[in-house]
Write a protein that holds these residues in place. Sequence first.
Motif, PDB file in Angstrom:
ATOM      1  N   ASP A 266      41.151   9.746  49.362  1.00 48.52           N
ATOM      2  CA  ASP A 266      40.944  10.469  48.110  1.00 48.52           C
ATOM      3  C   ASP A 266      40.304   9.616  47.023  1.00 48.52           C
ATOM      4  OD1 ASP A 266      43.021   8.749  47.786  1.00 48.52           O
ATOM      5  OD2 ASP A 266      44.360  10.161  46.767  1.00 48.52           O
ATOM      6  N   ALA A 267      39.801   8.432  47.415  1.00 44.60           N
ATOM      7  CA  ALA A 267      39.241   7.523  46.411  1.00 44.60           C
ATOM      8  C   ALA A 267      37.867   7.985  45.952  1.00 44.60           C
ATOM      9  CB  ALA A 267      39.138   6.106  46.977  1.00 44.60           C
ATOM     10  N   ALA A 268      37.559   7.670  44.696  1.00 47.39           N
ATOM     11  CA  ALA A 268      36.239   7.971  44.140  1.00 47.39           C
ATOM     12  C   ALA A 268      35.747   6.730  43.398  1.00 47.39           C
ATOM     13  CB  ALA A 268      36.323   9.170  43.194  1.00 47.39           C
ATOM     14  N   PRO A 269      35.439   5.637  44.148  1.00 48.27           N
ATOM     15  CA  PRO A 269      34.997   4.397  43.513  1.00 48.27           C
ATOM     16  C   PRO A 269      33.588   4.512  42.945  1.00 48.27           C
ATOM     17  CG  PRO A 269      34.807   4.207  45.886  1.00 48.27           C
ATOM     18  CD  PRO A 269      35.463   5.537  45.601  1.00 48.27           C
ATOM     19  N   ALA A 270      33.154   3.425  42.316  1.00 49.38           N
ATOM     20  CA  ALA A 270      31.830   3.416  41.704  1.00 49.38           C
ATOM     21  C   ALA A 270      30.734   3.609  42.742  1.00 49.38           C
ATOM     22  CB  ALA A 270      31.616   2.099  40.957  1.00 49.38           C
ATOM     23  N   ALA A 271      30.994   3.203  43.984  1.00 50.25           N
ATOM     24  CA  ALA A 271      30.033   3.412  45.075  1.00 50.25           C
ATOM     25  C   ALA A 271      30.727   4.181  46.187  1.00 50.25           C
ATOM     26  CB  ALA A 271      29.530   2.077  45.604  1.00 50.25           C
ATOM     27  N   SER A 272      29.983   4.963  46.928  1.00 48.53           N
ATOM     28  CA  SER A 272      30.566   5.720  48.026  1.00 48.53           C
ATOM     29  C   SER A 272      30.976   4.768  49.144  1.00 48.53           C
ATOM     30  CB  SER A 272      29.572   6.746  48.555  1.00 48.53           C
ATOM     31  OG  SER A 272      28.502   6.091  49.228  1.00 48.53           O
ATOM     32  N   ALA A 273      31.887   5.214  49.993  1.00 46.71           N
ATOM     33  CA  ALA A 273      32.317   4.402  51.126  1.00 46.71           C
ATOM     34  C   ALA A 273      31.137   4.093  52.048  1.00 46.71           C
ATOM     35  CB  ALA A 273      33.418   5.123  51.895  1.00 46.71           C
TER      36      ALA A 273
END
Length: 309
Positions: A266-273
């Motif tokens: 469910d993460a939404a970091p600055a860059a996509s996985a």
Amino acid sequence: MCAIADTGSVRKAARQLGMTQPSLTTQLHRIEKALGGQLFFREPTGSRPTPLGHAVLCRARPIVAEMRALIDEIASASHHERGARLHIGSTNSPAVAGWLRRLRVRLPETDTTIRADVSANALLHMVATGQLDAAFVHEVEGAPLRVPDGLVEHELVAREPQFIALADSHPAAARAVVRVADLADDQWMVDPTVDGEWAGLRRIWAAAGITPRVVHGDYLTAVDLVTAGEVVTPCQPTARSRHGMAIRPLYGDPLAVRLFMACRQDAAPAASADDLFADLTASYMEIAWASEAYRAWLVRHDGLLSVGM
């Protein structure tokens, strides 16, 4: 305690912590008095944890990690207006520098930070609890990691062979490939804090029918002992050789690790996985083919390297 264990000496730990060696020694003595036992063996080559020290370190490291995470979270909240942040973690790997370089090019406006730790399990826990956005870790074959629920694994290499580092004057260094049995009379340096390392080494020693002498230490400080011919030690195939050192593959590749990147579902970091993994893959391939020993292994195996994309 963690600093002494990680650096291998009170002197280096004091420098890392920004304090004097006598002050740190006094603090260590107070802790030992409170716990009722010696935490480190003091040796000419440095300090290594006693059995009691290992037990205490297992409890201490999560506490230190949580405290660092708390400080980071407070700093992040205080400086939220400065822009996006990306927190990544990794066990020791030469690929990390190239990964960071690529991420900073991809995300020039993002504050990208790295957390290094010898414990892959600790890093995975930090990803699961939101302290890290992603972590690049290794899993020793036969010693599965404790991957928390809710994490997605992006496998980089299904089976990376681990090599051996030995003095270039060692008789076995004259061979292209070294058998484990050829090192039966050598003293092995092992870092017991690396998750799964002991289990993997005991397995290959048993298979080779040897019971070598073992000294505890960390792999970053093993170089001098290796080049002096005092110890041999397992190493990553991407490890950079030093003057006086030879890095050789083991016959049959009995010791291996699985490399993967983990992030939350469910993460939404600055860059996509996908972007994080693409930059990690590019960095790993760069150092894999730049390593003389690994490149020779790859050529012998027809360039076979199962790298996820």
